[in-house]
Design a protein around this motif. Structure first.
Motif, mmCIF file in Angstrom:
data_model
loop_
_atom_site.group_PDB
_atom_site.id
_atom_site.type_symbol
_atom_site.label_atom_id
_atom_site.label_comp_id
_atom_site.label_asym_id
_atom_site.label_seq_id
_atom_site.Cartn_x
_atom_site.Cartn_y
_atom_site.Cartn_z
ATOM 1 N N LEU A 40 -21.770 14.641 -7.669
ATOM 2 C CA LEU A 40 -21.851 13.777 -6.489
ATOM 3 C C LEU A 40 -22.314 14.597 -5.295
ATOM 4 O O LEU A 40 -21.652 15.555 -4.891
ATOM 5 C CB LEU A 40 -20.485 13.158 -6.199
ATOM 6 C CG LEU A 40 -20.356 12.331 -4.914
ATOM 7 C CD1 LEU A 40 -21.233 11.084 -4.977
ATOM 8 C CD2 LEU A 40 -18.903 11.942 -4.656
ATOM 9 N N ALA A 41 -23.461 14.220 -4.722
ATOM 10 C CA ALA A 41 -23.962 14.889 -3.525
ATOM 11 C C ALA A 41 -23.496 14.136 -2.286
ATOM 12 O O ALA A 41 -23.456 12.900 -2.275
ATOM 13 C CB ALA A 41 -25.483 14.954 -3.543
ATOM 14 N N GLY A 101 -37.255 12.415 -4.527
ATOM 15 C CA GLY A 101 -35.900 12.001 -4.176
ATOM 16 C C GLY A 101 -35.135 11.306 -5.281
ATOM 17 O O GLY A 101 -33.989 11.672 -5.578
ATOM 18 N N PRO A 102 -35.706 10.282 -5.942
ATOM 19 C CA PRO A 102 -34.938 9.591 -6.978
ATOM 20 C C PRO A 102 -34.505 10.495 -8.129
ATOM 21 O O PRO A 102 -33.460 10.269 -8.747
ATOM 22 C CB PRO A 102 -35.917 8.511 -7.465
ATOM 23 C CG PRO A 102 -36.808 8.257 -6.296
ATOM 24 C CD PRO A 102 -36.980 9.599 -5.651
ATOM 25 N N ASP A 103 -35.296 11.530 -8.434
ATOM 26 C CA ASP A 103 -34.931 12.447 -9.510
ATOM 27 C C ASP A 103 -33.752 13.338 -9.129
ATOM 28 O O ASP A 103 -33.037 13.839 -10.004
ATOM 29 C CB ASP A 103 -36.123 13.333 -9.881
ATOM 30 C CG ASP A 103 -37.183 12.587 -10.675
ATOM 31 O OD1 ASP A 103 -36.805 11.770 -11.531
ATOM 32 O OD2 ASP A 103 -38.371 12.821 -10.444
ATOM 33 N N TYR A 104 -33.553 13.561 -7.831
ATOM 34 C CA TYR A 104 -32.495 14.453 -7.371
ATOM 35 C C TYR A 104 -31.275 13.706 -6.842
ATOM 36 O O TYR A 104 -30.162 14.211 -6.922
ATOM 37 C CB TYR A 104 -33.035 15.398 -6.283
ATOM 38 C CG TYR A 104 -33.922 16.469 -6.850
ATOM 39 C CD1 TYR A 104 -33.400 17.688 -7.272
ATOM 40 C CD2 TYR A 104 -35.293 16.270 -6.990
ATOM 41 C CE1 TYR A 104 -34.215 18.669 -7.814
ATOM 42 C CE2 TYR A 104 -36.114 17.246 -7.533
ATOM 43 C CZ TYR A 104 -35.568 18.441 -7.938
ATOM 44 O OH TYR A 104 -36.370 19.416 -8.487
ATOM 45 N N ALA A 105 -31.468 12.514 -6.295
ATOM 46 C CA ALA A 105 -30.355 11.792 -5.671
ATOM 47 C C ALA A 105 -29.574 10.946 -6.654
ATOM 48 O O ALA A 105 -28.396 10.642 -6.419
ATOM 49 C CB ALA A 105 -30.869 10.917 -4.531
ATOM 50 N N GLY A 106 -30.193 10.528 -7.749
ATOM 51 C CA GLY A 106 -29.501 9.652 -8.691
ATOM 52 C C GLY A 106 -29.184 8.307 -8.058
ATOM 53 O O GLY A 106 -29.955 7.780 -7.239
ATOM 54 N N ASP A 107 -28.055 7.741 -8.395
ATOM 55 C CA ASP A 107 -27.629 6.461 -7.809
ATOM 56 C C ASP A 107 -27.142 6.702 -6.379
ATOM 57 O O ASP A 107 -26.307 7.583 -6.144
ATOM 58 C CB ASP A 107 -26.503 5.845 -8.630
ATOM 59 C CG ASP A 107 -26.962 5.441 -10.025
ATOM 60 O OD1 ASP A 107 -28.155 5.153 -10.189
ATOM 61 O OD2 ASP A 107 -26.124 5.435 -10.949
ATOM 62 N N VAL A 108 -27.654 5.919 -5.443
ATOM 63 C CA VAL A 108 -27.365 6.138 -4.023
ATOM 64 C C VAL A 108 -26.442 5.049 -3.492
ATOM 65 O O VAL A 108 -26.668 3.853 -3.715
ATOM 66 C CB VAL A 108 -28.665 6.168 -3.196
ATOM 67 C CG1 VAL A 108 -28.352 6.330 -1.708
ATOM 68 C CG2 VAL A 108 -29.569 7.300 -3.675
ATOM 69 N N GLU A 109 -25.412 5.479 -2.782
ATOM 70 C CA GLU A 109 -24.473 4.585 -2.102
ATOM 71 C C GLU A 109 -24.478 4.951 -0.624
ATOM 72 O O GLU A 109 -24.514 6.129 -0.272
ATOM 73 C CB GLU A 109 -23.072 4.758 -2.683
ATOM 74 C CG GLU A 109 -21.976 4.000 -1.961
ATOM 75 C CD GLU A 109 -20.584 4.311 -2.504
ATOM 76 O OE1 GLU A 109 -19.606 3.948 -1.828
ATOM 77 O OE2 GLU A 109 -20.481 4.938 -3.575
ATOM 78 N N ASN A 144 -26.538 22.670 -11.484
ATOM 79 C CA ASN A 144 -27.482 21.759 -12.142
ATOM 80 C C ASN A 144 -27.349 21.814 -13.658
ATOM 81 O O ASN A 144 -27.717 20.864 -14.354
ATOM 82 C CB ASN A 144 -28.919 22.098 -11.731
ATOM 83 C CG ASN A 144 -29.267 21.593 -10.346
ATOM 84 O OD1 ASN A 144 -28.535 20.794 -9.765
ATOM 85 N ND2 ASN A 144 -30.384 22.057 -9.811
ATOM 86 N N ALA A 145 -26.853 22.927 -14.165
ATOM 87 C CA ALA A 145 -26.698 23.080 -15.614
ATOM 88 C C ALA A 145 -25.369 22.540 -16.128
ATOM 89 O O ALA A 145 -25.147 22.498 -17.343
ATOM 90 C CB ALA A 145 -26.828 24.560 -15.984
ATOM 91 N N MET A 146 -24.493 22.118 -15.227
ATOM 92 C CA MET A 146 -23.184 21.637 -15.664
ATOM 93 C C MET A 146 -23.299 20.240 -16.272
ATOM 94 O O MET A 146 -24.076 19.416 -15.793
ATOM 95 C CB MET A 146 -22.204 21.632 -14.492
ATOM 96 C CG MET A 146 -21.818 23.038 -14.050
ATOM 97 S SD MET A 146 -20.568 23.018 -12.737
ATOM 98 C CE MET A 146 -20.255 24.773 -12.558
ATOM 99 N N ALA A 192 -28.373 15.695 -8.394
ATOM 100 C CA ALA A 192 -27.142 14.907 -8.451
ATOM 101 C C ALA A 192 -27.315 13.696 -9.365
ATOM 102 O O ALA A 192 -28.409 13.146 -9.486
ATOM 103 C CB ALA A 192 -26.759 14.453 -7.049
ATOM 104 N N SER A 193 -26.212 13.282 -9.964
ATOM 105 C CA SER A 193 -26.216 12.010 -10.685
ATOM 106 C C SER A 193 -25.941 10.861 -9.726
ATOM 107 O O SER A 193 -26.349 9.720 -9.969
ATOM 108 C CB SER A 193 -25.173 12.019 -11.798
ATOM 109 O OG SER A 193 -23.875 12.250 -11.274
#
Length: 501
Positions: A156-157, A200-208, A149-151, A182-183
């Motif tokens: 990508l999750a 969820g939105p704070d951790y998942a980022g953009d979802v595909e 998380n610090a990187m 994740a971003s």
């Protein structure tokens, strides 16, 4: 595809497909989809990229290993951190490890991870734990999540960020838990509610979504969807030239107790700018002569309004005095469409005898609670509501035979038959006083123009959130955006959608 499935259904779909497909097929498809998603995220050619892949002990780790093989084949330098001994991997994951090693993927001993330079990676892939995680990340797993998380690079999750509940959008373990932030997330087979609501939105980022070419006959009929204009587009109709203000209905906003005169004005302005033919503001307290910024609004004493001739939006700044309760009771007795917000919901929570009256209305109510109001209505805590927002919205819709909008990050729209829509638009700019009043006014305007209740709720929530997204993209917010600024942006969006149909 906008359908959302709970984890239990995803498991059934996966198992049914696996029975009919050659072994390893789904893992290979998932890994290939993940590799392609990763390549799209690279800011440089693959041969110049250094990619760190974190592979867990199960099939999510197998997906990560298959992705690593694909990325190495594309020319990237790929390093895999595999904490599980290869002999303990499931069969498909073990096969993926062999394929990755044949492509030249490097395995990093876990003890070396603490020594690496975090800035050397172009991309990190989280394949630690998937949708089946039920225990919080602890020990080395927790430390690993904290480190990645610090990187500074994109992350990508795969399927779901490790540590996030795919159904509820909560971090496994609650306040003391941790999840990978994740971003971007590529999720497999179908979308999951937890990627779009709560935390969820704070951790998942953009979802595909990667559907993995699973045939449609394996998919049960969904009862949950991700909100998008296709779900309400049939009612985005251009106006006939031969029309007049009476063609677009009346809205009456009931609220405005002493000290809260602005709340019904916000709702009324939203109703007017979203197309209602006439808008009345019924004040519980003394009404102003007019709204100087929107003189088209007709300000009256609520007691003097005809409750039978307009869509009623009740509760914005209404207060909880006995006189407010009398106005709410009168509104519940009316036969027309009804939006219940704010203090109308707080009064209902205090008056359980009115619950049956709401549930038995000829026209079901549209209720727009935030989590605290929902908690009061259900007699639970706010944390209980947030722990499973989908379940809470469904329970409210069933209890009150209503369409319910549970507001918050990833607003949930639910109806009494159990159908649910999760809304992906919106951002923290909406966390401001009066934002909910604007939403209730949009709902009222669409109902007044003849929209069915369900589609009106879906459109109102989507437009409300999308307006905030567009304003933030223009540099207006999220910090300091005010509710009144949303109204002209919603009008612009609504007209654009109609023109695009």
């Amino acid at each position: 595809m906008s359908a959302i499935y709970p984890v239990a259904d995803i498991r059934k779909i996966e198992q049914a497909a696996l029975r009919d497909l050659p072994a390893y097929t789904l893992m290979q498809r998932a890994g290939q989809a993940a590799a392609q998603a990763a390549l799209r995220l690279l800011p440089c050619p693959a041969h110049s990229a250094a990619i760190l892949v974190l592979a867990g002990p199960g099939n999510n780790g197998g997906d990560a290993l298959e992705a690593a093989a694909g990325l190495a084949k594309a020319g990237a330098e790929v390093v895999v951190l595999l904490k599980t001994p290869p002999s303990q991997l499931p069969p498909d994951a073990a096969q993926a490890l062999v394929r990755a090693q044949k492509q030249g993927v490097h395995l990093m001993p876990p003890e070396q991870f603490a020594e690496i330079d975090a800035s050397q990676w172009t991309l990190v892939i989280d394949g630690l734990f998937g949708i089946g995680l039920r225990r919080p990340l602890e020990g080395d797993w927790r430390n690993l999540a904290q480190a990645i998380n610090a990187m500074p690079c994109p992350l990508l999750a795969l399927d779901v960020p490790s540590g996030l509940d795919a159904d509820t959008g909560t971090v496994v373990g609650g306040a003391s838990g941790i999840a990978v932030k994740a971003s971007h997330t590529i999720t497999f087979i179908a979308d999951k509610a937890g990627l779009h609501t709560g935390d969820g939105p704070d951790y998942a980022g953009d979802v595909e979504v990667a559907e993995l070419a699973i045939a449609q006959h394996y998919l049960p009929a969904p009862d949950m969807w991700l909100n998008r204009p296709d779900l309400f587009g049939d009612y985005l109709q251009p106006r006939r030239r031969n029309s007049h203000k009476g063609s677009f209905g009346d809205v009456a906003v009931i609220g405005g107790a002493a000290g809260m005169a602005g709340a019904p004005i916000l709702a009324a302005r939203a109703a007017a700018k979203c197309g209602a033919g006439r808008v009345f503001v019924g004040y519980a307290d003394n009404p102003p002569a007019y709204d100087s910024a929107q003189p088209e609004l007709m300000c009256r004493h609520a007691a003097d309004l005809d409750f039978s001739s307009a869509v009623l939006v009740v509760g914005t700044g209404l207060g909880v005095a006995d006189s407010a309760l009398a106005l709410l009771t009168r509104a519940l007795d009316a036969l027309n469409w009804l939006v219940l917000d704010a203090d109308a919901l707080n009064l209902l929570a205090r008056q359980p005898q009115l619950h049956i009256q709401v549930a038995q209305r000829q026209h079901a109510a549209l209720m727009t609670p935030h989590p605290l109001e929902a908690a009061r209505l259900l007699g639970v805590s706010t944390s209980d509501i947030q722990a499973d927002r989908v379940a809470a919205a469904r329970k409210l819709a069933s209890r009150f035979n209503a369409v319910v909008v549970l507001k918050g990050a990833g607003s949930i729209i639910a109806r009494a038959d159990g159908a649910v829509v999760v809304n992906p638009t919106g951002n923290p700019a909406l966390a401001t006083a009066g934002s909910g009043d604007v939403l209730s006014g949009i709902c009222g305007a669409l109902l007044a123009q003849g929209w069915p209740q369900w589609e009106a709720a879906l459109a109102a929530v989507w437009l409300h959130g999308r307006a905030a997204d567009q304003l933030v993209a223009q540099g207006i917010g999220p910090i300091g955006l005010t509710a009144s600024e949303l109204i002209p942006e919603v009008r612009l969006l609504l007209n654009q959608l109609v023109q695009e149909r």
